[in-house]
Motif scaffolding. Structure first.
Motif, PDB file in Angstrom:
ATOM      1  N   UNK A   1       0.841  -1.197   0.000  1.00 27.64           N
ATOM      2  CA  UNK A   1       0.000   0.000   0.000  1.00 27.64           C
ATOM      3  C   UNK A   1       0.879   1.251   0.000  1.00 27.64           C
ATOM      4  N   UNK A   2       0.525   2.201  -0.831  1.00 23.79           N
ATOM      5  CA  UNK A   2       1.311   3.416  -0.953  1.00 23.79           C
ATOM      6  C   UNK A   2       1.217   4.268   0.310  1.00 23.79           C
ATOM      7  N   UNK A   3       2.350   4.840   0.718  1.00 27.17           N
ATOM      8  CA  UNK A   3       2.385   5.753   1.859  1.00 27.17           C
ATOM      9  C   UNK A   3       1.866   7.125   1.412  1.00 27.17           C
ATOM     10  N   UNK A   4       1.053   7.740   2.276  1.00 27.34           N
ATOM     11  CA  UNK A   4       0.400   8.997   1.912  1.00 27.34           C
ATOM     12  C   UNK A   4       1.058  10.179   2.627  1.00 27.34           C
ATOM     13  N   UNK A   5       1.445  11.191   1.874  1.00 25.99           N
ATOM     14  CA  UNK A   5       2.126  12.365   2.398  1.00 25.99           C
ATOM     15  C   UNK A   5       1.288  13.603   2.098  1.00 25.99           C
ATOM     16  N   UNK A   6       1.167  14.492   3.094  1.00 27.37           N
ATOM     17  CA  UNK A   6       0.526  15.787   2.882  1.00 27.37           C
ATOM     18  C   UNK A   6       1.618  16.844   2.766  1.00 27.37           C
ATOM     19  N   UNK A   7       1.670  17.528   1.629  1.00 27.42           N
ATOM     20  CA  UNK A   7       2.646  18.576   1.379  1.00 27.42           C
ATOM     21  C   UNK A   7       1.946  19.932   1.469  1.00 27.42           C
ATOM     22  N   UNK A   8       2.427  20.796   2.368  1.00 24.65           N
ATOM     23  CA  UNK A   8       1.872  22.141   2.529  1.00 24.65           C
ATOM     24  C   UNK A   8       2.958  23.128   2.108  1.00 24.65           C
ATOM     25  N   UNK A   9       2.801  23.714   0.926  1.00 23.90           N
ATOM     26  CA  UNK A   9       3.838  24.577   0.340  1.00 23.90           C
ATOM     27  C   UNK A   9       3.170  25.599  -0.571  1.00 23.90           C
TER      28      UNK A   9
END
Length: 477
Positions: A1-9
């Motif tokens: 399962x793909x790891x989920x990242x939240x990018x705030x930029x």
């Protein structure tokens, strides 16, 4: 399962590059450019990692990290920032962030760190300290200083022994103070001792204390630096100049965690953090048998290497303006530096590092005739040393010829009375000579005396006679 990242930029180009790199490694990436957007995404999805900038469209990303921590204490956080100061690095560390990356950053290193953070999420969750001091005098946003800031933040929440390495004048004591003031022991004392300034026969008494009658002149019990630093930090400066016998006792104290006063019987348990510093290369000294190898490894648990100013020339502008502002708070005239003036300063070698630059800026603040300092003000001071003796050698490099011409000019201008020529001339030319040597050695009197070929006590006396006070004329490391 793909790891989920939240990018705030909020920089679209940076966000695009990071997203592409993460997706190429198999991560699923959600993007937003604001604190409000971050909060919406976090409420709607579960993430393996939060990657956030500091200055966003609707506020400071660090200030609101607390809300994220309350909702998900175990979420790994990596912070990005263009506000590349020690204060930002410390604030990032205080959030319990897994890592802090100043911009510009190495993209490959960022991706590796994302992978490590997700795999080691249990390693975060540090306590957030209260009342962190602001305004520490560490100035610079160069990549070299960013590496220093990151190392400082790594040692704030532990008592590991730190060894600060760097040339004279690079700011070693300021780094030691930052570690103390921002760390777990900031409520305790910060005790600094220059081990090179203590005579070899007295150094054990200074460090460990002594009992009454321990030796001639010991008329009362004396508490040593280790005990004075109890609950706080003991900073051992110029550790490379410590006599071998004292090195042995210091090693024994560090290994056992206990000391015994000179002439005493009772063991005293240590309760202080040790930060040491040196401007010397200890490895050749170890090979030569003048510094203990086991002491080196005991001190260098966490080494922090300070860059010389020539390796962080981008910081000279900010440092110069910082020193001008500081000089104004200390009673000197308020000055402003033009960009042309800053450019000239940035091109100088500053062999004495930040200390030499600081001294020069203070001299500028004192001697400049106008409020605005430009190249016309700076160049004459760079070309001439104190007393009108040229600070630059002639093409021939013949110092006797240079000094002979300087003496002739000085006699013509000053015309001292008969019988006063020798003393007056000696003082006039010793003063710039001593200042030049101290500048070259970064204020290290022991090295200055060795270069001059005189006894250190003789040098110290002449400095006092000439009104040259090292503690004010030359800033500390």
């Amino acid at each position: 399962m793909s790891k989920r990242v939240l990018l705030v930029e909020d920089d679209a180009s940076i966000a695009l590059v990071i997203t592409a790199a993460l997706e190429a490694e198999g991560f699923t990436v959600d993007r937003c450019d604001s604190i409000a957007g971050r909060d919406r995404f976090l409420a709607a999805h579960a993430y393996h990692l939060l990657l956030t900038d500091v200055m966003l469209t609707d506020g400071d990303g660090i200030e609101t990290i607390g809300r994220v921590r309350e909702a998900d204490p175990g979420l790994p956080i990596i912070i990005l920032s263009a506000q590349n100061t020690l204060d930002t690095a410390v604030r990032a560390s205080d959030t319990g962030a897994f890592e802090y990356f100043p911009k510009p950053f190495d993209l490959e290193e960022l991706i590796r760190t994302v992978t490590q953070a997700i795999g080691k999420a249990e390693a975060i969750g540090l306590d957030v300290p209260q009342d962190v001091p602001q305004g520490l005098p560490l100035v610079g946003r160069s990549p070299a200083m960013q590496a220093v800031y990151r190392m400082i933040t790594r040692v704030l929440r532990n008592d590991l022994t730190v060894l600060i390495l760097g040339e004279s004048g690079t700011g070693k004591e300021l780094v030691a103070e930052a570690i103390h003031q921002l760390g777990n022991r900031r409520s305790g004392p910060f005790i600094a001792v220059n081990t090179a300034a203590i005579p070899g026969e007295l150094i054990e008494s200074e460090l460990f204390g002594h009992e009454k009658g321990a030796f001639t002149g010991a008329v009362a019990r004396s508490i040593g630096k280790f005990e004075q630093a109890s609950g706080g930090t003991l900073f051992l400066d110029e550790i490379g100049d410590m006599p071998m016998q004292a090195q042995t006792r210091l090693l024994r104290a560090l290994q056992s965690g206990k000391i015994r006063r000179v002439g005493g019987r009772d063991e005293i348990t240590l309760d202080c953090r040790i930060v040491a510093a040196t401007n010397r290369d200890l490895l050749p000294m170890i090979a030569a048998g003048t510094f203990r190898e086991d002491l080196y490894y005991r001190l260098a648990v966490v080494p922090i290497e300070l860059p010389p100013l020539r390796d962080r020339a981008d910081d000279i502008d900010a440092l110069s303006r910082h020193f001008l502002a500081k000089a104004a708070t200390e009673g000197l005239p308020r000055r402003q530096l033009t960009q042309a003036g800053a450019d000239i300063l940035a091109r100088q070698p500053w062999r004495g590092n930040v200390r030499e630059l600081r001294n020069f800026i203070y001299r500028l603040a004192l001697l400049a005739r106008d409020e605005v300092i430009d190249s016309a003000t700076i160049e004459p001071l760079l070309a001439q040393g104190e007393g009108g003796v040229s600070a630059r050698p002639t093409e021939s490099g013949d110092i006797s010829q240079d000094m002979g011409a300087a003496v002739t000019n000085w006699l013509a201008v000053n015309a001292p009375a008969p019988g006063e020529v020798y003393d007056a001339a000696l003082a006039a030319f010793e003063r710039p000579l001593f200042r030049a040597i101290l500048s070259q050695t970064g204020g290290n009197q022991l090295r200055a005396a060795q270069i001059l070929g005189i006894n250190r006590n003789t040098l110290r006396k002449r400095l006092a006679d000439l009104g040259i006070l090292p503690e004010t004329a030359v800033p500390r490391d």
